[in-house]
Structures are given as structure tokens and as C-alpha cells.
Design a protein around this motif. Structure first.
Motif, PDB file in Angstrom:
ATOM      1  N   TYR A 323       0.847  -1.203   0.000  1.00  0.00           N
ATOM      2  CA  TYR A 323       0.000   0.000   0.000  1.00  0.00           C
ATOM      3  C   TYR A 323       0.878   1.247   0.000  1.00  0.00           C
ATOM      4  O   TYR A 323       1.854   1.341   0.758  1.00  0.00           O
ATOM      5  N   VAL A 324       0.545   2.206  -0.850  1.00  0.00           N
ATOM      6  CA  VAL A 324       1.302   3.460  -0.943  1.00  0.00           C
ATOM      7  C   VAL A 324       0.605   4.522  -0.106  1.00  0.00           C
ATOM      8  O   VAL A 324      -0.541   4.899  -0.389  1.00  0.00           O
ATOM      9  N   GLU A 325       1.285   5.005   0.915  1.00  0.00           N
ATOM     10  CA  GLU A 325       0.708   6.016   1.801  1.00  0.00           C
ATOM     11  C   GLU A 325       0.789   7.402   1.179  1.00  0.00           C
ATOM     12  O   GLU A 325       1.792   7.768   0.572  1.00  0.00           O
ATOM     13  N   ASN A 326      -0.287   8.155   1.342  1.00  0.00           N
ATOM     14  CA  ASN A 326      -0.295   9.572   0.970  1.00  0.00           C
ATOM     15  C   ASN A 326       0.340  10.354   2.121  1.00  0.00           C
ATOM     16  O   ASN A 326      -0.208  10.409   3.211  1.00  0.00           O
ATOM     17  N   LYS A 327       1.524  10.927   1.872  1.00  0.00           N
ATOM     18  CA  LYS A 327       2.262  11.623   2.939  1.00  0.00           C
ATOM     19  C   LYS A 327       2.545  13.068   2.557  1.00  0.00           C
ATOM     20  O   LYS A 327       2.827  13.375   1.394  1.00  0.00           O
ATOM     21  N   GLU A 328       2.479  13.948   3.537  1.00  0.00           N
ATOM     22  CA  GLU A 328       2.842  15.360   3.325  1.00  0.00           C
ATOM     23  C   GLU A 328       4.351  15.501   3.210  1.00  0.00           C
ATOM     24  O   GLU A 328       5.117  14.672   3.711  1.00  0.00           O
ATOM     25  N   CYS A 329       4.772  16.581   2.570  1.00  0.00           N
ATOM     26  CA  CYS A 329       6.185  16.937   2.549  1.00  0.00           C
ATOM     27  C   CYS A 329       6.540  17.640   3.857  1.00  0.00           C
ATOM     28  O   CYS A 329       5.684  18.261   4.501  1.00  0.00           O
ATOM     29  N   GLU A 330       7.797  17.567   4.243  1.00  0.00           N
ATOM     30  CA  GLU A 330       8.216  18.133   5.531  1.00  0.00           C
ATOM     31  C   GLU A 330       8.729  19.554   5.408  1.00  0.00           C
ATOM     32  O   GLU A 330       8.736  20.300   6.390  1.00  0.00           O
ATOM     33  N   ASN A 331       9.170  19.946   4.210  1.00  0.00           N
ATOM     34  CA  ASN A 331       9.700  21.297   4.030  1.00  0.00           C
ATOM     35  C   ASN A 331       9.614  21.685   2.561  1.00  0.00           C
ATOM     36  O   ASN A 331       9.270  20.865   1.708  1.00  0.00           O
ATOM     37  N   ILE A 332       9.950  22.924   2.261  1.00  0.00           N
ATOM     38  CA  ILE A 332       9.839  23.415   0.891  1.00  0.00           C
ATOM     39  C   ILE A 332      10.821  22.715  -0.043  1.00  0.00           C
ATOM     40  O   ILE A 332      10.554  22.530  -1.246  1.00  0.00           O
ATOM     41  N   LYS A 333      11.934  22.251   0.520  1.00  0.00           N
ATOM     42  CA  LYS A 333      12.902  21.520  -0.292  1.00  0.00           C
ATOM     43  C   LYS A 333      12.288  20.235  -0.835  1.00  0.00           C
ATOM     44  O   LYS A 333      12.513  19.868  -1.995  1.00  0.00           O
ATOM     45  N   GLU A 334      11.493  19.568  -0.006  1.00  0.00           N
ATOM     46  CA  GLU A 334      10.838  18.338  -0.442  1.00  0.00           C
ATOM     47  C   GLU A 334       9.774  18.621  -1.508  1.00  0.00           C
ATOM     48  O   GLU A 334       9.569  17.808  -2.410  1.00  0.00           O
ATOM     49  N   ILE A 335       9.092  19.759  -1.395  1.00  0.00           N
ATOM     50  CA  ILE A 335       8.107  20.131  -2.418  1.00  0.00           C
ATOM     51  C   ILE A 335       8.807  20.322  -3.764  1.00  0.00           C
ATOM     52  O   ILE A 335       8.336  19.831  -4.806  1.00  0.00           O
ATOM     53  N   LYS A 336       9.932  21.031  -3.747  1.00  0.00           N
ATOM     54  CA  LYS A 336      10.678  21.231  -4.997  1.00  0.00           C
ATOM     55  C   LYS A 336      11.169  19.901  -5.556  1.00  0.00           C
ATOM     56  O   LYS A 336      11.124  19.675  -6.773  1.00  0.00           O
ATOM     57  N   SER A 337      11.626  19.034  -4.653  1.00  0.00           N
ATOM     58  CA  SER A 337      12.071  17.709  -5.076  1.00  0.00           C
ATOM     59  C   SER A 337      10.902  16.907  -5.658  1.00  0.00           C
ATOM     60  O   SER A 337      11.067  16.179  -6.642  1.00  0.00           O
ATOM     61  N   TYR A 338       9.722  17.052  -5.030  1.00  0.00           N
ATOM     62  CA  TYR A 338       8.528  16.361  -5.524  1.00  0.00           C
ATOM     63  C   TYR A 338       8.263  16.725  -6.973  1.00  0.00           C
ATOM     64  O   TYR A 338       8.043  15.842  -7.823  1.00  0.00           O
ATOM     65  N   ASP A 356      -4.012   6.859 -19.068  1.00  0.00           N
ATOM     66  CA  ASP A 356      -5.000   6.753 -17.998  1.00  0.00           C
ATOM     67  C   ASP A 356      -4.473   7.082 -16.605  1.00  0.00           C
ATOM     68  O   ASP A 356      -5.015   6.602 -15.611  1.00  0.00           O
ATOM     69  N   PHE A 357      -3.451   7.920 -16.510  1.00  0.00           N
ATOM     70  CA  PHE A 357      -2.969   8.285 -15.181  1.00  0.00           C
ATOM     71  C   PHE A 357      -3.675   9.559 -14.695  1.00  0.00           C
ATOM     72  O   PHE A 357      -3.087  10.628 -14.562  1.00  0.00           O
ATOM     73  N   HIS A 358      -4.973   9.345 -14.404  1.00  0.00           N
ATOM     74  CA  HIS A 358      -5.806  10.405 -13.863  1.00  0.00           C
ATOM     75  C   HIS A 358      -5.547  10.557 -12.366  1.00  0.00           C
ATOM     76  O   HIS A 358      -4.688   9.871 -11.793  1.00  0.00           O
ATOM     77  N   TYR A 359      -6.300  11.443 -11.718  1.00  0.00           N
ATOM     78  CA  TYR A 359      -5.983  11.807 -10.336  1.00  0.00           C
ATOM     79  C   TYR A 359      -6.200  10.703  -9.310  1.00  0.00           C
ATOM     80  O   TYR A 359      -5.740  10.806  -8.180  1.00  0.00           O
ATOM     81  N   GLU A 360      -6.871   9.624  -9.685  1.00  0.00           N
ATOM     82  CA  GLU A 360      -7.019   8.496  -8.772  1.00  0.00           C
ATOM     83  C   GLU A 360      -5.897   7.482  -8.924  1.00  0.00           C
ATOM     84  O   GLU A 360      -5.782   6.557  -8.119  1.00  0.00           O
ATOM     85  N   ASN A 361      -5.077   7.629  -9.956  1.00  0.00           N
ATOM     86  CA  ASN A 361      -3.983   6.689 -10.202  1.00  0.00           C
ATOM     87  C   ASN A 361      -2.616   7.271  -9.888  1.00  0.00           C
ATOM     88  O   ASN A 361      -1.590   6.759 -10.350  1.00  0.00           O
ATOM     89  N   LEU A 362      -2.601   8.338  -9.101  1.00  0.00           N
ATOM     90  CA  LEU A 362      -1.343   8.947  -8.695  1.00  0.00           C
ATOM     91  C   LEU A 362      -1.431   9.323  -7.218  1.00  0.00           C
ATOM     92  O   LEU A 362      -2.409   9.930  -6.786  1.00  0.00           O
ATOM     93  N   ILE A 363      -0.413   8.955  -6.455  1.00  0.00           N
ATOM     94  CA  ILE A 363      -0.361   9.257  -5.017  1.00  0.00           C
ATOM     95  C   ILE A 363       0.840  10.144  -4.736  1.00  0.00           C
ATOM     96  O   ILE A 363       1.977   9.836  -5.135  1.00  0.00           O
ATOM     97  N   ALA A 364       0.594  11.262  -4.037  1.00  0.00           N
ATOM     98  CA  ALA A 364       1.690  12.118  -3.571  1.00  0.00           C
ATOM     99  C   ALA A 364       2.195  11.529  -2.256  1.00  0.00           C
ATOM    100  O   ALA A 364       1.525  11.604  -1.229  1.00  0.00           O
ATOM    101  N   SER A 365       3.389  10.920  -2.298  1.00  0.00           N
ATOM    102  CA  SER A 365       3.945  10.253  -1.124  1.00  0.00           C
ATOM    103  C   SER A 365       5.266  10.905  -0.753  1.00  0.00           C
ATOM    104  O   SER A 365       6.324  10.568  -1.285  1.00  0.00           O
ATOM    105  N   GLY A 366       5.194  11.893   0.151  1.00  0.00           N
ATOM    106  CA  GLY A 366       6.393  12.645   0.511  1.00  0.00           C
ATOM    107  C   GLY A 366       6.911  13.412  -0.687  1.00  0.00           C
ATOM    108  O   GLY A 366       6.150  14.115  -1.359  1.00  0.00           O
ATOM    109  N   ASN A 367       8.209  13.249  -0.977  1.00  0.00           N
ATOM    110  CA  ASN A 367       8.791  14.021  -2.079  1.00  0.00           C
ATOM    111  C   ASN A 367       8.740  13.289  -3.417  1.00  0.00           C
ATOM    112  O   ASN A 367       9.463  13.631  -4.342  1.00  0.00           O
ATOM    113  N   SER A 368       7.864  12.277  -3.511  1.00  0.00           N
ATOM    114  CA  SER A 368       7.785  11.530  -4.768  1.00  0.00           C
ATOM    115  C   SER A 368       6.346  11.243  -5.171  1.00  0.00           C
ATOM    116  O   SER A 368       5.565  10.736  -4.362  1.00  0.00           O
TER     117      SER A 368
END
Length: 621
Positions: A323-338, A356-368
Motif C-alpha cells: 500500500y502506498v501512503e499519501n504523505k505530506e512533505c516536511e519542508n519546501i525543499k521536499e516540495i521542490k524535489s517532488y 489513464d494516469f488520472h488523479y485516482e492513479n497517482l499518489i503524492a507520497s512525501g517528495n515523490s
């Protein structure tokens, strides 16, 4: 009550036009043309709004239909001989046999759920069948909480099919009966309505609405099979799963049963356990995910990035996924890396010809960003009428908004950078299980994103504010491909792992099928199998200007009639499309592997600039 004649009548009344034609070739039927019917005109209008006669003539020609066939397909049929019933009729027979009307019929659990009193025989039959199955195979019985989730999920499917008919029939039942009745309870007529239907075991209701009977029975039968398969496979694989994922899968706390569309009676399901561990069950081969992971590992090693992948345990025609967890970034550096990683991932998707990579087929998991469904991560090129091979752009991945697709920007993988919510209406049943029950529109605010957008301090961070990082990531990937072109085309290439794999081919957007299935739940179609079948022929519209007739429409028709979202598969190294329960057909100019190698061979500065310009135009949408 002798229900055999009733079952026979309801089965025959539930036959759609093409089914009726096949049925007439197997049995000696008597046909009576339905008087004053507008079926033929309705059929023609389903196919086309212009050049109607020309299109209908072409349609009948390519489907090898004569005037006599058309007459049979729109007629009422009867026959004396015995017939072989399909499984859904046997399911319906068993459900009817188990109906009883207990003293507390209006005090059963879930009294607040609309029409639960009428649908509980189907839910009870599921519970009975499921319990018998787990006992016979010595499967650990799920907790009452999990079993309750299964029951609720089936109920939601059943009420979605039937509520339109039931509200209409309740309204008809009350007509002319409300006069001179004062001080009655607010569910007085509702109770009488329920009693009338249950006391004659749905007979009159289902004779009036044969497709309702069929769909409720099919849904129940399929749900029983799905649930039994799920728990049998989990119990058989549990020890292997714990060793492979190095996690303890203890007591199941919850099942997420709405994690994907139903195809061939199966669906993706997420297990949640008491120790907060999650596990994904996918009812299909996920070998292509392993190939994708191999490519990600190569890109990570070359670029020094950390694109995330997830573990997959392959079984026989099904898979278990981390399972791929939806995780927040910890800082602005991680957002840029994302967003740099997002650009890299978009480049990979472009060269693989992903779809077919619509918004249900992509998970924001930290900086990736993580693509979570890889069945369509590589794709062939469909044959075109003009014979010209057209290689698709970066926008075909569905990761970035595309104005030409006539779709709202938020549904694309990285979502809209402008609109994050909107006001709209949703339908709701009001005053459930009372005499005044009705369907109303409710105003509400919708979030236009799911787990596909990165967050920092609980705030969405949009792509338009990090367009340079995204473009830089895309550039890094693109020029890596140019630099390593010879290696990627060699026998040692990580792309070799994509060869000869089963992948899904998207013939048309899932939303088209979903809308059609929803439309078919309207009372006028559940009442009349001929109209139901004619409405399915809307699918044929897309092919009326072709010079041949693709048999893919026949496969779509069969799958829609099973209440499934139609699904098709091919092999990454093949130019043939596999049709459900039938032959393969030549449908592609280039196989999926051909497309990948073509794109890599032709990678260069001109194409890079062209794709980057498309990205720059899409980001602000």
C-alpha cells in the motif's frame, strides 16, 4: 407458489435484442411483433442523429442482420419447451425461496437505509452463501464488523440499481389512497408497499421490471464470488504475504471495497488491519509493475533521484501489492524535489506511451509522486483509417491537463493548478422509508483533488508554482534517454523486462461506460429489455463512419450486460487485441514495445522542445 413458470417468463422477458436472436436459434420460439412499438426508430436514433437510414443500413449489414432478424429482435417471444437457465436465474430462485416476512420486518438493522426492507433478502442470501462457503473451505470467518461492511457494500450496489424503480412504484402505489386517511403514521403506505412486494416474492414487480430482477440477481451472484475468492486467497497466501512484505497481517479491521471499477466480476480491494498495516489485492496479473520498478531503479541510479516504487507479490491471475501512503512533505525543499521527480516521472510515462494516469492513479507520497496502476503504463498504437502512424505526445499520459480532451483539468494526474474545489449538486434520497420518500438535489462543495497533490503544513502546493522544477526534471529524464539510447535499445536494456507482458488496452474512457451503466438503471430500461439492449447500441456510434465493423463492440455489449466496465487486454509484444471470451483481432499498427523503441530511436532536441512546449501550456490550466 410454483415459481418455475414465473422464472421462465422473467428470463425470456429479460432477453435483449441480440440475446433474443441467439436464443431463437437454439429454441423453437413463437414470435409476436409488439404492437405500436417505436423500437425500430429508437434503435436508429441510438445509433445516429444524422444520416440515420444510411447508418442503420450500414450497421445491419456489418452485423449481418436481416429484416427478419430485426423483427425477431423487437418481438415478444414465447415457447413451450424447457430451457437451460443461466446462473442468475438460479440465484434469483434461491433468494425467493428464502424470503420470509418476520414479525420485526420493519425493525431490522439499518432501518434508516432506503428500501433496505425490500432488499434484505438479497443481502441475507449473500450472508448465507458466504458463511456456507467459508465453512466448507475452513476459512477463518471475518469479524462481524467486516461482514457488516460486505453486506453494506452489496446493499449500496443494489439500491443504486433499484431506487429509481422503487420510488416510482411507491408513488404509484399511493395514488388515490391518501384521501380520508388522517393521523396515519408517516410510513403507513411504505409498510404496506413493502408487504405487498415481499408477500408475493417480488413476482409482480419483477414481471414488470425483468431487467431489475436480472441485475439484482447478477450483482448478488457476482458479489458472492468476489467475496469468497478474496478471503480464500488471503487465507491461502497469508504466511507467504507476511514473509514477503515483512509485516504482520493480523485481524482484518476494514475493507475498502471501492478502490476500483468492477471488471469481469472482480475489483481492486484494500485490506486494513488492526495494527494499521494495509495491503492491496488486485485481481489481475501485475508483472508489468515489476518491469516498471526495474526501469525506475535504473533511472534512480543514473540520475541520483529517489522515485518511489512498491513491492508486488505475483500469484496465479491475481496479485498482492504494497500500500502506498499519501504523505505530506516536511519542508519546501521536499516540495521542490517532488515536482522535479514529477517531471522525471512524466518523461518516463511519455517514453513508455502511458495512458489513464488520472488523479485516482497517482499518489503524492512525501517528495515523490507514485503511479499506482501500471496496467496501462505501456500502450500500442491503434490502426488508423488513413494508415498514417501517429506517435502520441506527453499529454496522452493524462498526467497533465489537455484542453483538446474536453475534460475538466482536475481529473488529470497532477490536477488543476487553478481550481481546487467547486460547488455543485448531488442526488440524495430524502425522508427514507416513509410515505414521502423522494429523490432530491443537494447543494454541496466538492474537492477537486484526492491524494494526487503534495501538501506542506496541510496546504496544497500546486504545479504552476513549481513549473521550473517540473521542466528541469523532464529535461533530465529526456536527455538521459538521448545519452543512453544505444544501451536502452540493446539486449541488456531494462526495457527488456517489459517484453511479452499482459497489459490493459483502453478502448474508450471508463467514464463513457460508467455513464451508460448508470443510464440503464432508469425505470424505463429496467422495465423493457428490448429498450435496454437498444440503448447499449449507443456504443456503436463511434464506428459508423468506418469501412468495417470491429467485433470489439460485441465484446463491449456482453460485458455491459454483465454490469461490468468493459476491459480489454493485449500483450506488450503483440499487435493483436484479446477480446473477452472470443478470438484475438489485429488492431494495432505498433505493439507497445514497438512504440517504446520508436520513441527512443527518435528522441532528439526537436521532439524535446515540442513536448516541453506542450507541458508549459498545460501547467497553468
Amino acid at each position: 407458489m410454483n415459481i418455475f413458470p414465473y422464472l421462465k417468463e422473467i428470463f425470456i422477458k429479460s432477453l435483449t435484442p441480440f440475446e433474443l436472436l441467439s436464443f431463437s436459434k437454439k429454441y423453437n420460439c413463437n414470435f409476436n411483433q409488439k404492437k405500436k412499438s417505436n423500437y425500430l426508430e429508437e434503435w436508429k436514433r441510438s445509433l445516429s442523429n444524422k444520416r440515420i437510414e444510411e447508418h442503420f443500413a450500414k450497421y445491419t449489414y456489418f452485423n449481418n442482420l436481416t429484416k427478419s432478424d430485426i423483427d425477431k429482435m423487437t418481438s415478444k417471444v414465447s415457447l413451450e419447451q424447457d430451457i437451460d437457465f443461466p446462473l442468475w436465474i438460479r440465484t434469483l430462485e434461491a433468494i425467493m425461496a428464502n424470503i420470509n416476512i418476520p414479525e420485526d420486518k420493519y425493525k431490522r438493522k439499518h432501518p434508516e437505509k432506503p428500501f433496505y426492507h425490500l432488499l434484505y433478502p438479497f443481502v441475507d442470501f449473500f450472508k448465507l452463501s458466504f458463511n456456507e462457503y467459508v465453512k466448507s473451505y475452513n476459512i477463518t470467518v471475518p469479524s462481524n464488523q467486516v461482514l457488516g461492511q460486505l453486506e453494506s457494500s452489496l446493499y449500496e450496489d443494489l439500491v443504486c440499481i433499484s431506487w429509481g424503480v422503487l420510488i416510482k412504484e411507491l408513488s404509484e402505489f399511493k395514488k388515490g389512497k391518501t384521501k380520508n386517511l388522517s393521523n396515519r403514521e408517516n410510513d403507513f403506505f411504505y409498510k404496506k408497499f413493502v408487504f405487498k412486494i415481499l408477500s408475493n416474492k417480488y413476482k409482480n414487480l419483477f414481471l414488470d421490471y425483468p431487467m431489475l430482477a436480472r441485475k439484482l440477481a447478477v450483482k448478488t451472484h457476482v458479489f458472492i464470488g468476489l467475496s469468497c475468492n478474496l478471503f480464500k486467497r488471503f487465507q491461502n497466501d497469508k504466511h507467504e504475504l507476511q514473509a514477503f512484505f515483512n509485516k504482520e497481517f493480523n485481524k482484518i479491521r476494514k475493507l475498502n471495497l471501492s478502490s476500483g471499477d468492477i471488471h469481469n466480476g472482480e475489483a481492486t480491494i484494500i485490506f486494513e488491519f488492526d495494527n494499521s498495516v494495509k495491503l492491496v489485492y488486485k485481481p489481475s496479473d501485475s508483472a508489468v509493475t515489476l518491469a516498471f520498478n526495474s526501469l525506475l531503479n535504473w533511472v534512480n541510479s543514473c540520475l541520483g533521484c529517489k522515485l518511489k516504487s512498491f513491492k508486488v507479490l505475483l500469484k496465479d491471475n491475481y496479485s498482492w501489492l504494497e500500500y502506498v501512503e499519501n504523505k505530506e512533505c516536511e519542508n519546501i525543499k521536499e516540495i521542490k524535489s517532488y515536482y522535479e521527480n514529477a517531471g522525471i516521472l512524466t518523461g518516463i510515462a511519455y517514453f513508455l506511451n502511458a495512458r489513464d494516469f488520472h488523479y485516482e492513479n497517482l499518489i503524492a507520497s512525501g517528495n515523490s509522486p507514485v503511479l499506482i496502476d501500471h496496467e496501462t503504463v505501456v500502450n500500442p498504437i491503434v490502426k488508423r483509417e488513413n494508415k498514417r502512424i501517429k506517435i502520441d505526445t506527453v499529454l496522452e499520459t493524462l498526467l497533465l491537463p489537455d484542453k483538446k480532451k474536453n475534460k475538466p483539468s482536475y481529473i488529470f494526474g497532477f490536477g488543476s493548478s487553478v481550481q481546487l474545489e467547486k460547488k455543485g449538486f448531488t442526488f440524495k434520497i430524502k425522508k427514507g422509508n416513509t410515505d414521502d420518500m423522494s429523490k432530491v438535489m443537494e447543494n454541496r462543495t466538492f474537492k477537486l483533488y484526492k491524494s494526487n497533490k503534495p501538501k506542506l503544513d496541510k496546504k496544497i502546493k500546486n504545479l504552476k508554482d513549481y513549473d521550473n522544477e517540473f521542466a528541469y526534471g523532464f529535461k533530465k529524464l529526456y536527455f538521459l534517454i538521448i545519452k543512453e539510447k544505444s544501451f536502452l535499445l540493446s539486449d541488456n536494456s531494462p526495457l527488456k523486462s517489459f517484453e511479452n507482458l499482459k497489459i490493459r488496452f483502453i478502448n474508450r474512457p471508463t467514464g463513457v461506460y460508467f455513464k451508460l451503466l448508470s443510464l440503464l438503471n432508469k425505470p424505463e430500461y429496467l422495465k423493457d429489455a428490448t429498450r435496454y439492449g437498444i440503448k447499449i447500441e449507443l456504443l456503436a456510434r463511434a464506428y459508423l463512419d468506418r469501412d468495417d465493423w470491429p467485433v470489439i463492440v460485441n465484446s463491449e455489449r456482453r460485458q455491459i450486460l454483465s454490469d461490468n466496465i468493459p476491459i480489454f487486454y493485449t500483450n506488450t509484444s503483440s499487435k493483436k487485441l484479446h477480446l473477452f471470451k472470443t478470438r484475438d483481432i489485429d488492431d494495432f499498427d505498433l505493439s507497445a514495445m514497438d512504440v517504446i523503441y520508436h520513441k527512443i530511436k527518435n528522441a532528439g532536441k526537436k521532439d524535446y522542445v515540442s513536448q516541453l512546449n506542450l507541458i508549459r501550456e498545460a501547467i497553468p490550466l
